[in-house]
Design a protein around this motif. Structure first.
Motif, PDB file in Angstrom:
ATOM      1  N   LEU A   8      20.835  68.215-112.085  1.00 13.36           N
ATOM      2  CA  LEU A   8      19.399  68.457-112.135  1.00 13.36           C
ATOM      3  C   LEU A   8      18.841  68.662-110.723  1.00 13.36           C
ATOM      4  CD1 LEU A   8      16.719  68.526-113.764  1.00 13.36           C
ATOM      5  CD2 LEU A   8      16.569  66.068-113.324  1.00 13.36           C
ATOM      6  N   GLY A   9      19.251  67.812-109.799  1.00 13.86           N
ATOM      7  CA  GLY A   9      18.798  67.939-108.415  1.00 13.86           C
ATOM      8  C   GLY A   9      19.230  69.245-107.786  1.00 13.86           C
ATOM      9  N   THR A  62      12.767  76.206 -96.707  1.00 13.65           N
ATOM     10  CA  THR A  62      13.322  74.882 -96.428  1.00 13.65           C
ATOM     11  C   THR A  62      12.321  73.788 -96.766  1.00 13.65           C
ATOM     12  OG1 THR A  62      14.694  75.815 -94.683  1.00 13.65           O
ATOM     13  CG2 THR A  62      14.371  73.446 -94.660  1.00 13.65           C
ATOM     14  N   THR A  63      11.063  73.993 -96.435  1.00 12.48           N
ATOM     15  CA  THR A  63      10.035  72.998 -96.753  1.00 12.48           C
ATOM     16  C   THR A  63       9.921  72.792 -98.254  1.00 12.48           C
ATOM     17  OG1 THR A  63       8.811  73.577 -94.755  1.00 12.48           O
ATOM     18  CG2 THR A  63       7.596  72.409 -96.484  1.00 12.48           C
ATOM     19  N   ILE A  64       9.911  73.882 -99.004  1.00  8.45           N
ATOM     20  CA  ILE A  64       9.820  73.770-100.457  1.00  8.45           C
ATOM     21  C   ILE A  64      11.046  73.069-101.023  1.00  8.45           C
ATOM     22  CG2 ILE A  64       9.825  75.117-102.597  1.00  8.45           C
ATOM     23  CD1 ILE A  64       7.908  77.060-101.219  1.00  8.45           C
ATOM     24  N   GLN A  65      12.231  73.384-100.504  1.00  6.19           N
ATOM     25  CA  GLN A  65      13.447  72.726-100.977  1.00  6.19           C
ATOM     26  C   GLN A  65      13.425  71.229-100.678  1.00  6.19           C
ATOM     27  OE1 GLN A  65      16.519  75.206 -99.184  1.00  6.19           O
ATOM     28  NE2 GLN A  65      17.272  75.630-101.244  1.00  6.19           N
ATOM     29  N   VAL A  66      12.999  70.854 -99.487  1.00  6.59           N
ATOM     30  CA  VAL A  66      12.941  69.437 -99.129  1.00  6.59           C
ATOM     31  C   VAL A  66      11.952  68.695-100.028  1.00  6.59           C
ATOM     32  CG1 VAL A  66      12.187  67.833 -97.309  1.00  6.59           C
ATOM     33  CG2 VAL A  66      13.724  69.717 -96.753  1.00  6.59           C
ATOM     34  N   LEU A  67      10.789  69.284-100.239  1.00  6.91           N
ATOM     35  CA  LEU A  67       9.803  68.648-101.115  1.00  6.91           C
ATOM     36  C   LEU A  67      10.323  68.531-102.549  1.00  6.91           C
ATOM     37  CD1 LEU A  67       6.519  70.302 -99.806  1.00  6.91           C
ATOM     38  CD2 LEU A  67       7.315  67.954 -99.415  1.00  6.91           C
ATOM     39  N   ALA A  68      11.010  69.549-103.016  1.00  9.62           N
ATOM     40  CA  ALA A  68      11.575  69.501-104.370  1.00  9.62           C
ATOM     41  C   ALA A  68      12.653  68.426-104.462  1.00  9.62           C
ATOM     42  CB  ALA A  68      12.144  70.859-104.749  1.00  9.62           C
ATOM     43  N   ASN A  69      13.502  68.333-103.442  1.00  9.65           N
ATOM     44  CA  ASN A  69      14.549  67.303-103.443  1.00  9.65           C
ATOM     45  C   ASN A  69      13.946  65.904-103.433  1.00  9.65           C
ATOM     46  OD1 ASN A  69      16.669  69.097-103.510  1.00  9.65           O
ATOM     47  ND2 ASN A  69      16.959  69.114-101.303  1.00  9.65           N
ATOM     48  N   ARG A  70      12.946  65.693-102.600  1.00 11.03           N
ATOM     49  CA  ARG A  70      12.313  64.371-102.527  1.00 11.03           C
ATOM     50  C   ARG A  70      11.641  64.011-103.843  1.00 11.03           C
ATOM     51  NH1 ARG A  70      11.248  62.187 -97.272  1.00 11.03           N
ATOM     52  NH2 ARG A  70       9.435  61.174 -98.182  1.00 11.03           N
ATOM     53  N   THR A  71      10.955  64.972-104.435  1.00  7.53           N
ATOM     54  CA  THR A  71      10.287  64.723-105.707  1.00  7.53           C
ATOM     55  C   THR A  71      11.303  64.423-106.801  1.00  7.53           C
ATOM     56  OG1 THR A  71       8.508  66.208-105.039  1.00  7.53           O
ATOM     57  CG2 THR A  71       8.668  65.687-107.382  1.00  7.53           C
ATOM     58  N   GLN A  73      14.325  63.160-106.384  1.00 10.97           N
ATOM     59  CA  GLN A  73      14.899  61.835-106.125  1.00 10.97           C
ATOM     60  C   GLN A  73      13.943  60.720-106.541  1.00 10.97           C
ATOM     61  OE1 GLN A  73      17.978  61.024-105.336  1.00 10.97           O
ATOM     62  NE2 GLN A  73      18.442  63.197-105.429  1.00 10.97           N
ATOM     63  N   GLN A  74      12.659  60.903-106.278  1.00  9.45           N
ATOM     64  CA  GLN A  74      11.679  59.899-106.688  1.00  9.45           C
ATOM     65  C   GLN A  74      11.601  59.795-108.204  1.00  9.45           C
ATOM     66  OE1 GLN A  74       8.136  61.235-104.726  1.00  9.45           O
ATOM     67  NE2 GLN A  74       8.658  60.264-102.777  1.00  9.45           N
ATOM     68  N   GLU A  77      14.665  57.891-109.384  1.00  8.71           N
ATOM     69  CA  GLU A  77      14.518  56.458-109.118  1.00  8.71           C
ATOM     70  C   GLU A  77      13.577  55.811-110.132  1.00  8.71           C
ATOM     71  OE1 GLU A  77      13.407  55.641-105.087  1.00  8.71           O
ATOM     72  OE2 GLU A  77      15.109  56.779-104.293  1.00  8.71           O
ATOM     73  N   ARG A  78      12.455  56.469-110.425  1.00 10.57           N
ATOM     74  CA  ARG A  78      11.523  55.932-111.418  1.00 10.57           C
ATOM     75  C   ARG A  78      12.169  55.851-112.792  1.00 10.57           C
ATOM     76  NH1 ARG A  78       7.076  59.788-111.083  1.00 10.57           N
ATOM     77  NH2 ARG A  78       7.735  60.359-109.031  1.00 10.57           N
ATOM     78  N   PHE A  79      12.934  56.861-113.143  1.00 10.16           N
ATOM     79  CA  PHE A  79      13.603  56.870-114.441  1.00 10.16           C
ATOM     80  C   PHE A  79      14.629  55.744-114.536  1.00 10.16           C
ATOM     81  CE2 PHE A  79      17.119  58.244-117.166  1.00 10.16           C
ATOM     82  CZ  PHE A  79      16.449  58.376-118.360  1.00 10.16           C
ATOM     83  N   THR A  80      15.414  55.551-113.480  1.00 10.48           N
ATOM     84  CA  THR A  80      16.431  54.483-113.525  1.00 10.48           C
ATOM     85  C   THR A  80      15.777  53.099-113.537  1.00 10.48           C
ATOM     86  OG1 THR A  80      16.720  54.631-111.114  1.00 10.48           O
ATOM     87  CG2 THR A  80      18.276  55.849-112.489  1.00 10.48           C
ATOM     88  N   LYS A  81      14.647  52.933-112.854  1.00  4.73           N
ATOM     89  CA  LYS A  81      13.941  51.659-112.881  1.00  4.73           C
ATOM     90  C   LYS A  81      13.412  51.346-114.274  1.00  4.73           C
ATOM     91  CE  LYS A  81      12.549  51.389-108.069  1.00  4.73           C
ATOM     92  NZ  LYS A  81      11.439  51.427-107.123  1.00  4.73           N
ATOM     93  N   THR A  82      12.854  52.358-114.951  1.00  5.13           N
ATOM     94  CA  THR A  82      12.343  52.127-116.302  1.00  5.13           C
ATOM     95  C   THR A  82      13.478  51.888-117.282  1.00  5.13           C
ATOM     96  OG1 THR A  82      12.275  54.486-116.783  1.00  5.13           O
ATOM     97  CG2 THR A  82      10.252  53.481-115.944  1.00  5.13           C
ATOM     98  N   ARG A  83      14.634  52.470-117.047  1.00  9.23           N
ATOM     99  CA  ARG A  83      15.790  52.236-117.921  1.00  9.23           C
ATOM    100  C   ARG A  83      16.333  50.824-117.729  1.00  9.23           C
ATOM    101  NH1 ARG A  83      17.670  55.762-121.762  1.00  9.23           N
ATOM    102  NH2 ARG A  83      19.680  54.891-121.300  1.00  9.23           N
TER     103      ARG A  83
END
Length: 86
Positions: A8-9, A62-71, A73-74, A77-83
Motif C-alpha cells: 500500500l505504501g 519529491t515533496t508530494i511523495q514525502v508527504l504521501a509516505n508520511r501520511t 505511515q501515520q 500506525e493509527r490502524f495498528t493502534k486501533t487493532r
C-alpha cells in the motif's frame, strides 16, 4: 498484514510521484505557454528553462511523495493502534 501495508505504501508513493509529475507538467504549460522541456531532441529549449523545469519538477514530485509516505505511515500506525486496543 505487514506485506499489505508495504505494498500500500509503495503504491501510494508511486501514485503520488506520478500525480506530482503531471501537476508540474500542466502548471508549466499554463505558466510558460510552452511544452515541458522533456524531449530528448529538445535543443530548442534553453538550458535555463530545462534546468528550472528539472529543479521545480524534482522538488514538487519529491515533496508530494514525502508527504504521501508520511501520511500513509501515520494511517498505518493509527490502524495498528486501533487493532491492538480491540
Amino acid at each position: 498484514m505487514n506485506v499489505v501495508f508495504k505494498l500500500l505504501g509503495a503504491g501510494v508513493s508511486v501514485g503520488a510521484g506520478w500525480l506530482g509529475t503531471k501537476l508540474v507538467d500542466i502548471l508549466w504549460q499554463k505558466i510558460t505557454g510552452e511544452s515541458t522541456p522533456k524531449n530528448k531532441d529538445g535543443l530548442e529549449n534553453t538550458l535555463r528553462s530545462a534546468l528550472v523545469f528539472a529543479i521545480v519538477s524534482g522538488a514538487v514530485s519529491t515533496t508530494i511523495q514525502v508527504l504521501a509516505n508520511r501520511t500513509t505511515q501515520q494511517a498505518i500506525e493509527r490502524f495498528t493502534k486501533t487493532r491492538d486496543i480491540t
